[in-house]
Structures are given as structure tokens and as C-alpha cells.
Design an enzyme around this catalytic site. Structure first.
Site, PDB file in Angstrom:
ATOM      1  N   CYS A  84     -37.225 -37.689 -73.678  1.00 32.09           N
ATOM      2  CA  CYS A  84     -37.698 -36.212 -73.946  1.00 32.09           C
ATOM      3  C   CYS A  84     -38.295 -37.099 -75.243  1.00 32.09           C
ATOM      4  O   CYS A  84     -38.099 -37.794 -76.174  1.00 32.09           O
ATOM      5  CB  CYS A  84     -37.163 -35.682 -74.049  1.00 32.09           C
ATOM      6  SG  CYS A  84     -35.761 -35.423 -75.288  1.00 32.09           S
ATOM      7  N   CYS A 139     -34.903 -37.554 -78.108  1.00 33.59           N
ATOM      8  CA  CYS A 139     -34.930 -38.939 -77.852  1.00 33.59           C
ATOM      9  C   CYS A 139     -35.474 -39.631 -78.913  1.00 33.59           C
ATOM     10  O   CYS A 139     -35.023 -40.730 -79.561  1.00 33.59           O
ATOM     11  CB  CYS A 139     -34.581 -39.125 -76.582  1.00 33.59           C
ATOM     12  SG  CYS A 139     -33.547 -38.522 -75.494  1.00 33.59           S
ATOM     13  N   CYS A 172     -23.755 -85.509 -73.906  1.00 36.20           N
ATOM     14  CA  CYS A 172     -22.984 -85.077 -74.195  1.00 36.20           C
ATOM     15  C   CYS A 172     -22.320 -83.863 -74.744  1.00 36.20           C
ATOM     16  O   CYS A 172     -23.078 -83.505 -75.396  1.00 36.20           O
ATOM     17  CB  CYS A 172     -22.679 -86.783 -75.399  1.00 36.20           C
ATOM     18  SG  CYS A 172     -23.107 -86.456 -76.988  1.00 36.20           S
ATOM     19  N   CYS A 182     -24.654 -83.015 -77.532  1.00 40.32           N
ATOM     20  CA  CYS A 182     -25.769 -82.066 -77.337  1.00 40.32           C
ATOM     21  C   CYS A 182     -26.164 -80.853 -76.455  1.00 40.32           C
ATOM     22  O   CYS A 182     -26.657 -79.628 -77.043  1.00 40.32           O
ATOM     23  CB  CYS A 182     -26.411 -82.770 -75.866  1.00 40.32           C
ATOM     24  SG  CYS A 182     -26.811 -84.876 -76.143  1.00 40.32           S
ATOM     25  N   ASP A 203      -3.789 -53.502 -52.025  1.00 38.30           N
ATOM     26  CA  ASP A 203      -3.664 -52.273 -51.216  1.00 38.30           C
ATOM     27  C   ASP A 203      -3.287 -52.520 -49.891  1.00 38.30           C
ATOM     28  O   ASP A 203      -3.396 -53.428 -49.167  1.00 38.30           O
ATOM     29  CB  ASP A 203      -5.326 -51.702 -51.031  1.00 38.30           C
ATOM     30  CG  ASP A 203      -5.839 -50.570 -50.846  1.00 38.30           C
ATOM     31  OD1 ASP A 203      -5.155 -49.598 -50.224  1.00 38.30           O
ATOM     32  OD2 ASP A 203      -6.531 -51.304 -49.487  1.00 38.30           O
ATOM     33  N   ASP A 232      -9.734 -53.362 -51.183  1.00 32.58           N
ATOM     34  CA  ASP A 232     -11.350 -53.687 -50.227  1.00 32.58           C
ATOM     35  C   ASP A 232     -12.143 -52.167 -50.023  1.00 32.58           C
ATOM     36  O   ASP A 232     -13.174 -51.882 -49.588  1.00 32.58           O
ATOM     37  CB  ASP A 232     -11.177 -53.898 -49.042  1.00 32.58           C
ATOM     38  CG  ASP A 232     -10.693 -52.697 -48.302  1.00 32.58           C
ATOM     39  OD1 ASP A 232      -9.389 -52.100 -48.615  1.00 32.58           O
ATOM     40  OD2 ASP A 232     -11.078 -52.570 -46.482  1.00 32.58           O
ATOM     41  N   ASP A 237     -10.696 -48.297 -54.510  1.00 31.05           N
ATOM     42  CA  ASP A 237     -10.098 -49.935 -55.507  1.00 31.05           C
ATOM     43  C   ASP A 237     -10.073 -50.291 -56.132  1.00 31.05           C
ATOM     44  O   ASP A 237      -9.865 -50.793 -57.042  1.00 31.05           O
ATOM     45  CB  ASP A 237      -9.697 -50.205 -54.335  1.00 31.05           C
ATOM     46  CG  ASP A 237      -8.710 -50.624 -53.412  1.00 31.05           C
ATOM     47  OD1 ASP A 237      -7.412 -49.257 -53.248  1.00 31.05           O
ATOM     48  OD2 ASP A 237      -8.666 -50.645 -51.674  1.00 31.05           O
TER      49      ASP A 237
END
Length: 808
Positions: A13, A16, A80, A83, A500, A698, A702
Site C-alpha cells: 500500500c 509501505c 587452478c 583462478c 520419526d 516424512d 516432521d
């Protein structure tokens, strides 16, 4: 007056906009600041002491952080670690660059920068001005493959030409030392002077033909005050060539006892180092083989249904919603969902798990996997860069381009390595010239050139990235993806793995494991009545009973008067019989005597199973048990971790009895049970007080623990949220892959330590030898040719050692 344009997040807005402008104008040196709400940008005019980095910090502190972008550059000409340092400094000095990581092995640069302050073309131009050809990264995996093949082929041609030209020079120069009669034959036929002229001509062709690359790259770097490995080779070979040319064409300029030629040294230096570069390029090509194999999994065409007919079309033209016909033995073109047919698909190339996976209508298929003997049809759900295979390739590339913490020390040393070697070479030359035996100039020249040639920053620069390249590639082949390269190092340091339970160590879906009936009742009768009563319930255990009945071919009869009792169970009328399903307390409240089942209930609970009592017409009829089965490989996975010297823990929301029963069966050391989803982080931190911890999970719940752990490991069969929170992803659902990931990380770090030990030890030991340390104690003075051979072999050793990880 300079200006900077930032792309800003969070402006929604006019207020801001005002806050952004006021914050920027308050910075000393800022003359004007204008924020654009529609474009989401802030344009700032400033002068000293303001700078882009300070302005970016001000925006962040005001709550409107500047947007960061990432890009990859392909960089040519790096040979190398020196570089690498120069390219990183050139990029880091650009306005708005937050970080720059350059990888010698993949010849790429990964840059994070503030959007609006710079762009890919500007950064590429800055690297080019620093002396290295750079371009924005496009289709990096294929380009890298093609570039490595072209480089190896070009180097092979250079080696053959250089070797053919250098061989006569070596024979003419060294043949007389090995066979005195040959020296006399040369002197009596073409003459020594003519021999020197032939050597001069051939060496000139070597230096300014195949060896031109060292001069073209080394001398400009030297003139810029930024010498690197090519500068060392160019200086050493040109010094031997120039000295020999003076001895050939103007011998009066040299003392009589110093009139000798070293054309063979110059020619052989170039040839041997070209051989080393060729072997290194070929080995680096093999190091990136994993990525090429992944790319090779993508078929070029697919059979797609269009307007009622099936046509063959390029995979690039497919779009979401297309229906693809998949023939037996054909690779899946892109990600999708099966719409017709049933069969088995081999997903081992992505998950590392050998057993084919059954697919039927509604099942997900992944691009690059191999169909079995059945014909299937599937609907496209993702194409191009959105497919699982494309994301895997992207993750592997990002991990391979990462820098490990151990690389920081190497970078600091190699930054000053080449200048230090050049200083040491000059000092060696001066000391030999001042204090060495006659012919002093000859000895000084040989020692100085040997120091320049034997020093090898290449081995130090390659020691870490080439091991990361091979290690992460090997992981991808086995279904272990390191989303960030530094996870390799941290995973090797963990002392405890926390799991878990549900979906990680267990299958994540309850199944009916036991049915024990009372006298007068049969399993079929009880299961049929229970399924009828539970068919109206959404409880997970109810679905388990219904599925068990369906698998046995039992149709669930209709139920009436279904009454759910939360925390107790369910009552219903099925086939005119009163059925009550629940725990012992529920049956007691209904006046059903279940004392006869007390011992069996305790026994089932101790096994980690959930007992369910069935009463029919007011009398106990059966005890059922439901459990989430442990994955077949879980026990072996825990045993493998223990064998590797790691402790294990399990964090679960299940009851203590169930969690402890699972832990006992698997041999897990520590259990934290009845942990609420938001309490997993606290439980993990409690465990982590004694060791560095990796957490394996999973599910969505978690994700906080995966992010909080020292290393988060997500099962690829889990949710996207969990995968995004982790640093290591196991593409399959097999917990044994955790032990494989730990073993691979340890093997990679061990390989890196071996490489670093060799690279640093080689230079520490052989540079003094090249300077003449052995000569002082009666030993030989190292020949520049031997120095060139040793230098070439050092890089080849490092790359070859890293290639051993392909068998890890």
C-alpha cells in the site's frame, strides 16, 4: 551521482511506499529515494558513505527486504585454485552480489545477488574482463557434458602433436648422455650446432603450437598481477627456451662453462603437462557420469492421444492433461497418473530400490522409469523442469557446485600460493647464482625452473570439488540426494540418528494383524459383522477393518442405528444382531464381560498392537489387533547404523507402550513417546545435547524437526513440505538408505582428506627438492622434466582417487 534500483518484497500500500522511502532517505549519503508500489521497486540516488550493501541492509531492517536472485555462469579458462579465487573476487566486487561460489571441477559460478542491481550478462562481462570467458548458464548438464568431451578431444590432439615434436628433441638432447656413441655420431654428421638448431625449431613449434594455451593464458594473468598455474608453466618453459636460444644464437653472452641448451626441458614440460591435463579432463568427464546417466533416462519421444488418434511426438511438446500410451518395456516420458491398465514399473534408477512397483489406475508414474510387460495409459501432470527427474538433476547440480566448510582453508592458502611459489623460484635462482657450484648460471636456471614447474595449485583446487562431484553423483544413482553440498560434511560428523516412527520406520498405514474368536464364533462371521458396523465410520482403524474384510472377499452387510462413542468405540445393528466394537472400557460400560480377554489384551499391547474388542448380542465374540507394520528393512537399517558406531533414537506421538515395543523390536537405543507434533523440536534438542544429530522423517509435522536438526533427512515417499525442510532426501521409502547416506558422506569426506593430504604434502615435500635441497646433501638436482611429470601426475592422482567413490 550513482543510483541503485532494488526489487523490494512486502510493499502492499501507499503507507509501505512511504516507509520504504523514509528509511532510505535517512541513510547518510542518500539524496533521493523513490519507491514504486506497482513495480515493487525502489530507486535510490546516493553518494558516499552510502553503498548498495548498506542500502539493502536498511531495507531489510525496515521490513521490506530486497529480493535476492540466483544464477549460474559457465566459466572457461580456469585451470587452478588461484583462478577460482580471482573469479570469485571479480564477482564479489560487483554491486549487489551477496555471494559467489566458483567450482573448478564443473567450471561454473553460482551467484546470489540483489535483483535490480545487476544481471547475468553484466556479471558474465565482469568475469570476462578478469581474463576468463564467461556466459550465463543454459542447460548446464548437457553443455558441461559436451564441453568436457570437446576439451578432452582437443587436449588429445595437442598431446599427439606435442609428443611427436618433442620426441626428436629429447632423442637429440638426451641420447648422447645415455649412449656416448650416439653423441659422437651426431657431432660427426650434422654437428652439435645443427642439432641445437633442429631442437630450437621443434621446441618453437611445441611452445607456440600445442603449448600456446599456457602462454596465452599465463602471461596476461602475470601482467595483471594475478599469476596462476598457467603463468608458472609459461615462465618455466619460456625461461628454459630463452636461455637455450641465447646459447644457440649468441653464446658469447654466456660464460664458457654455461653454454648448454635445455630445449628438451621446455618441450617436455609442455608435453607432460598437456598429458596431465588430458588425463584430468578425461577423469573429470567420468566424474560427471551420474548426471549424464540421469539425463539419458529422458526419452526423446512419446505416443500421445490427439484428436482420437495416437501420434508420436517430441517430449518437449507434451503438456499437462495429455494422455500418453506407454508400451511394454518403454520408459515413462514425463510424470503422470495412470488412467488405464495395470502393471509393474522399475523405479530403481531413481530410488535405488531394485523391486518393481505395482501400478494401477490412479497410481503416480515418474518420468525416466522403465515400464514392465504391461501396456499402460497415463495422464501428464508435469513436464519440463517441473518433473521429478528434472528436479533431481537440479538438486545434484546444486550440491555438486557447493563448497564445504573445509574448503575455506584451502581457498585462503591457494590465493597466495602462486605468488609465493614465484617468489621462492626467484629466491632459489638468486641463491644458486650466488652460492652454487659451477656452472652457477646453469644450476640456478635448472633449480628456479624446477620450482616453478613442480608447484601444483591444481591438485589443491581439485581436492574438494571433484570428490563432491563424484560423491553426490554416486548418491543420486543410489537414490540419496544431497540438496546442499555442505550436508555431505555435516552428515559425516553426526553421532546420533533420530527417527520419526510412523511412515519412516513403519509403513504408515495400519493393518489387521490378529483375529482371535471366542467359542461359538468364526473369524468370517465376526469380520463380516464388524465391517458392516464400521463401514459408516471415518476412523482410520475402521477403514482398516473394512479393507481387511474386502481383501478376504467379504461383503459388508448394511448397518442401522450406528452410534459412535468417541474414545470408546461404536455400536450398530447388523443383520439384526447388536454389534459393539471398542476397547475394554466401552464393553464394560455396556455390561459386556470381557475379563477373559485381559491377558491377551496386555500381550497384544506389549507387541505394539492396538487391541479391538468385538461383542455380538451382548457377549464377547472376538479380539482383533491392528498395527502399523514395521518396514522389512528397518531392523537391518538400525543394525547397520550401530555397526557404523552411531546411536539411534525414535521420536513418536504414539503411546509409550507402542513406541517402546517398536523400539525393542528394532534395537533402538532411546525412545521419546507421546510427543505432540509441536514438541518434536524440543525432544530433538534434548537428545542433541550429547551429540550432533540427524533427524529422519516424512510428514508435514516432521518439517520443524528436520529444519532444527544438524542434518535433516527426508524420505522421498513423504510430503513435499518435509522434503523442502531437509538437506538430504532419500528417494525411496527404505530406511536402510539412511545408513547408505552416512556411509557415502563418510567415504566422501575421507576421500577429500586423502586428496588434501596428497595435494599439500606433495608441495611441501617436493618444492624443497626442486629447489635443490637434496643436492646440498650429495643428492641429485631435480630435472625440470621430472618436475613437470610430477606436477602433471599430482592432479591426475587427485582426480583418480576421487573416482574411487564411484564404487562406494
Amino acid at each position: 551521482m550513482p543510483s541503485a534500483k532494488f526489487v523490494v518484497e512486502g510493499m502492499s500500500c501507499a503507507s509501505c511506499v512511504g516507509r520504504v522511502e523514509r528509511a532510505l532517505k535517512a541513510v547518510p549519503g542518500v539524496s533521493d529515494a523513490q519507491a514504486n508500489l506497482m513495480a515493487g521497486t525502489a530507486l535510490v540516488d546516493y553518494d558516499a558513505p552510502a553503498d548498495p550493501q548498506g542500502l539493502a541492509l536498511t531495507l531489510s531492517r525496515s521490513g521490506y527486504p530486497p529480493v535476492e536472485s540466483e544464477l549460474h555462469l559457465d566459466v572457461e579458462g580456469m585451470t587452478c585454485a588461484s583462478c577460482v579465487g580471482r573469479v570469485e573476487r571479480a564477482l564479489s566486487a560487483a554491486p549487489g552480489v551477496v555471494s559467489a561460489d566458483v567450482n573448478l571441477t564443473t567450471r561454473s559460478a553460482h551467484v546470489r545477488y540483489l535483483s535490480g542491481l545487476t544481471d547475468a550478462d553484466s556479471l558474465a562481462a565482469r568475469v570476462t574482463r578478469a581474463g576468463y570467458e564467461a556466459s550465463p548458464h543454459r542447460d548446464s548438464a548437457q553443455r558441461a557434458t559436451d564441453r568436457q568431451a570437446e576439451e578432452a578431444a582437443a587436449l588429445a590432439r595437442r598431446v599427439m602433436v606435442s609428443g611427436a615434436l618433442a620426441l626428436p628433441v629429447v632423442v637429440l638432447a638426451m641420447g648422447g648422455h645415455m649412449v656416448p656413441a650416439f653423441h659422437h655420431w651426431i657431432a660427426g654428421t650434422i654437428g652439435i650446432q645443427t642439432s641445437w638448431l633442429v631442437q630450437f625449431a621443434l621446441t618453437t613449434l611445441v611452445l607456440f603450437g600445442p603449448g600456446r594455451m599456457f602462454i596465452a593464458q599465463g602471461l596476461p594473468a602475470l601482467f595483471r598481477g594475478a599469476p596462476e598455474m598457467n603463468a608458472l608453466v609459461a615462465l618455466g618453459s619460456l625461461a628454459a627456451y630463452a636461455y637455450s636460444s641465447v646459447a644457440t644464437f649468441a653464446p658469447s653472452l654466456l660464460p664458457a662453462n654455461a653454454r648448454d641448451v635445455y630445449f628438451e626441458a621446455a618441450a617436455t614440460i609442455v608435453t607432460l603437462i598437456l598429458v596431465g591435463r588430458f588425463l584430468e579432463a578425461r577423469a573429470k568427464g567420468r566424474a560427471g557420469e551420474a548426471i549424464r546417466r540421469l539425463i539419458g533416462l529422458r526419452p526423446a519421444t512419446a505416443q500421445v492421444e490427439r484428436d482420437g488418434t495416437v501420434i508420436e511426438t517430441a517430449v518437449e511438446t507434451l503438456k499437462s492433461g495429455d494422455i500418453i500410451r506407454l508400451a511394454p518395456g518403454e520408459r515413462v516420458a514425463v510424470d503422470g497418473v495412470v488412467t488405464e491398465g495395470e502393471g509393474w514399473i522399475d523405479e530403481s534408477m531413481l530410488t535405488g530400490e531394485p523391486d518393481p512397483v505395482r501400478k494401477s489406475e490412479g497410481a503416480v508414474v515418474t518420468g525416466g522409469t522403465m515400464n514392465g510387460a504391461s501396456a499402460l495409459s497415463y495422464r501428464v501432470t508435469a513436464t519440463g523442469s517441473d518433473t521429478v527427474l528434472a528436479r533431481i538433476i537440479r538438486l545434484v547440480e546444486q550440491a555438486q557446485g557447493a563448497k564445504l566448510p573445509v574448503q575455506a582453508l584451502v581457498d585462503r592458502i591457494t590465493l597466495w600460493f602462486v605468488p609465493a611459489v614465484m617468489t621462492l623460484a626467484v629466491l632459489t635462482f638468486a641463491l644458486w647464482l650466488a652460492f652454487g657450484p659451477d656452472p652457477r648460471l646453469t644450476h640456478a636456471l635448472v633449480a628456479g625452473i624446477s620450482v616453478l614447474i613442480i608447484a601444483c595449485p591444481c591438485a589443491m583446487g581439485l581436492a574438494t570439488p571433484v570428490s563432491i562431484l563424484v560423491g553426490t553423483g554416486r548418491g543420486a544413482e543410489k537414490g540419496v540426494l544431497f540438496r546442499r553440498g555442505d550436508a555431505l560434511q555435516r552428515l559425516s560428523e553426526v553421532g546420533l540418528i533420530a527417527f520419526d516412527k510412523t511412515g519412516t520406520l513403519t509403513e504408515g498405514r495400519p493393518v489387521l494383524t490378529d483375529i482371535e474368536t471366542m467359542p461359538g464364533h468364526s473369524e468370517t462371521e465376526v469380520l463380516r459383522l464388524a465391517a458392516g458396523a464400521e463401514s459408516r465410520s471415518e476412523h482410520p482403524l475402521a477403514r482398516t477393518i473394512v479393507e481387511a474384510a474386502t481383501e478376504r472377499g467379504l461383503a459388508a452387510p448394511p448397518a442401522s442405528g450406528v452410534t459412535a462413542r468417541p474414545g470408546r468405540g461404536l455400536a450398530a445393528t447388523v443383520d439384526g444382531r447388536e454389534v459393539l466394537i471398542g476397547n475394554r472400557r466401552a464393553l464394560a460400560e455396556a455390561g459386556v464381560d470381557a475379563d477373559a480377554t485381559a491377558d491377551r489384551i496386555l500381550d497384544l499391547a506389549a507387541q505394539g498392537k492396538t487391541p479391538i474388542l468385538i461383542a455380538v448380542d451382548g457377549r464377547i465374540a472376538a479380539v482383533l489387533a491392528v498395527a502399523d507394520p514395521i518396514k522389512p528393512a528397518a531392523a537391518d537399517a538400525i543394525a547397520a547404523l550401530h555397526a557404523a558406531g552411531l546411536r539411534t533414537a525414535m521420536i513418536s506421538g504414539d503411546t509409550r507402550a507402542t513406541a517402546e515395543a517398536v523400539a525393542r523390536r528394532l534395537g533402538i537405543d532411546t525412545v521419546r513417546a507421546e510427543v505432540l507434533p509441536d514438541g518434536k523440536v524440543a525432544a530433538l534438542r534434548e537428545i542433541a545435547q550429547t551429540a550432533t544429530v540427524a533427524f529422519v522423517g516424512d510428514g508435514i509435522n516432521d518439517a520443524p524437526a528436520l529444519a532444527a536438526a544438524d542434518v535433516g533427512i527426508a524420505m522421498g515417499t513423504g510430503t513435499d513440505v518435509a522434503i523442502e525442510s531437509a538437506e538430504v532426501v532419500l528417494m525411496g521409502g527404505d530406511p536402510a538408505a539412511v545408513a547408505a547416506a552416512v556411509a557415502l558422506s563418510r567415504a566422501t569426506m575421507r576421500n577429500i582428506r586423502q586428496n588434501l593430504f596428497w595435494a599439500f604434502g606433495y608441495n611441501v615435500l617436493l618444492i624443497p627438492v626442486a629447489a635443490g635441497a637434496l643436492f646440498i646433501f650429495g643428492g641429485p638436482l631435480l630435472s625440470p622434466m621430472l618436475a613437470a611429470a610430477a606436477m602433471a601426475l599430482s592432479s591426475v592422482f587427485v582426480v583418480t582417487n576421487a573416482l574411487r567413490l564411484r564404487r562406494a
